[in-house]
Design a protein around this motif. Structure first.
Motif, PDB file in Angstrom:
ATOM      1  N   GLY A   1      -4.611   6.839  -2.430  1.00  0.00           N
ATOM      2  CA  GLY A   1      -6.046   6.594  -2.415  1.00  0.00           C
ATOM      3  C   GLY A   1      -6.677   6.751  -1.050  1.00  0.00           C
ATOM      4  N   GLY A   2      -5.890   7.109  -0.051  1.00  0.00           N
ATOM      5  CA  GLY A   2      -6.448   7.301   1.289  1.00  0.00           C
ATOM      6  C   GLY A   2      -7.104   6.049   1.816  1.00  0.00           C
ATOM      7  N   LEU A   3      -8.326   6.171   2.327  1.00  0.00           N
ATOM      8  CA  LEU A   3      -9.027   5.013   2.879  1.00  0.00           C
ATOM      9  C   LEU A   3      -9.450   4.020   1.808  1.00  0.00           C
ATOM     10  CD1 LEU A   3     -11.170   6.720   5.637  1.00  0.00           C
ATOM     11  CD2 LEU A   3      -9.079   5.390   5.910  1.00  0.00           C
ATOM     12  N   ASN A   4      -9.359   4.420   0.541  1.00  0.00           N
ATOM     13  CA  ASN A   4      -9.700   3.513  -0.558  1.00  0.00           C
ATOM     14  C   ASN A   4      -8.459   2.945  -1.240  1.00  0.00           C
ATOM     15  OD1 ASN A   4     -12.523   3.779  -0.352  1.00  0.00           O
ATOM     16  ND2 ASN A   4     -12.361   5.792  -1.297  1.00  0.00           N
ATOM     17  N   SER A   5      -7.299   3.077  -0.592  1.00  0.00           N
ATOM     18  CA  SER A   5      -6.066   2.607  -1.222  1.00  0.00           C
ATOM     19  C   SER A   5      -6.076   1.092  -1.364  1.00  0.00           C
ATOM     20  CB  SER A   5      -4.852   3.063  -0.417  1.00  0.00           C
ATOM     21  OG  SER A   5      -4.851   2.474   0.859  1.00  0.00           O
ATOM     22  N   ARG A   6      -5.506   0.632  -2.454  1.00  0.00           N
ATOM     23  CA  ARG A   6      -5.453  -0.805  -2.753  1.00  0.00           C
ATOM     24  C   ARG A   6      -4.087  -1.150  -3.328  1.00  0.00           C
ATOM     25  NH1 ARG A   6     -10.461  -3.113  -2.883  1.00  0.00           N
ATOM     26  NH2 ARG A   6     -12.206  -1.689  -2.968  1.00  0.00           N
ATOM     27  N   VAL A   7      -3.663  -2.374  -3.087  1.00  0.00           N
ATOM     28  CA  VAL A   7      -2.420  -2.868  -3.658  1.00  0.00           C
ATOM     29  C   VAL A   7      -2.474  -2.760  -5.178  1.00  0.00           C
ATOM     30  CG1 VAL A   7      -1.024  -4.943  -3.954  1.00  0.00           C
ATOM     31  CG2 VAL A   7      -1.925  -4.363  -1.700  1.00  0.00           C
TER      32      VAL A   7
END
Length: 86
Positions: free
Chosen positions: A28-34
């Motif tokens: 998700g790049g800069l929008n990556s989330r656990v």
């Protein structure tokens, strides 16, 4: 979810397993989330938790935190991204 904080920077993270630390980043790049791990092609947290201490973090930040980080990292004297050139 636990977090690490230094100054006004706060990073949420999660860890599972034991052993040598393995830093894994969700897609998700800069929008990556656990929360992306369960739907990932390979859930590295589940896949490697028996062999490593898997550590992951949320990269996504609220807009206000993102602006604060951007303003701190700007080189003095350079225009702001919102500079009106007109």
């Amino acid at each position: 979810m636990p977090f690490y904080q230094k100054g006004d920077v706060r990073i949420r993270y999660e860890e599972v397993g034991t052993g040598f630390p393995l830093l894994v980043t969700p897609g998700g790049g800069l929008n990556s989330r656990v929360s992306n791990w369960p739907t990932a092609v390979i859930n590295a947290m589940e896949e490697f938790k028996n062999d490593f201490r898997c550590i992951t973090m949320d990269r996504a930040m609220p807009m206000a935190a993102s602006r604060a980080a951007r303003s701190r990292s700007r080189i003095r004297g350079t225009p702001s991204p919102t500079t009106n050139w007109g």
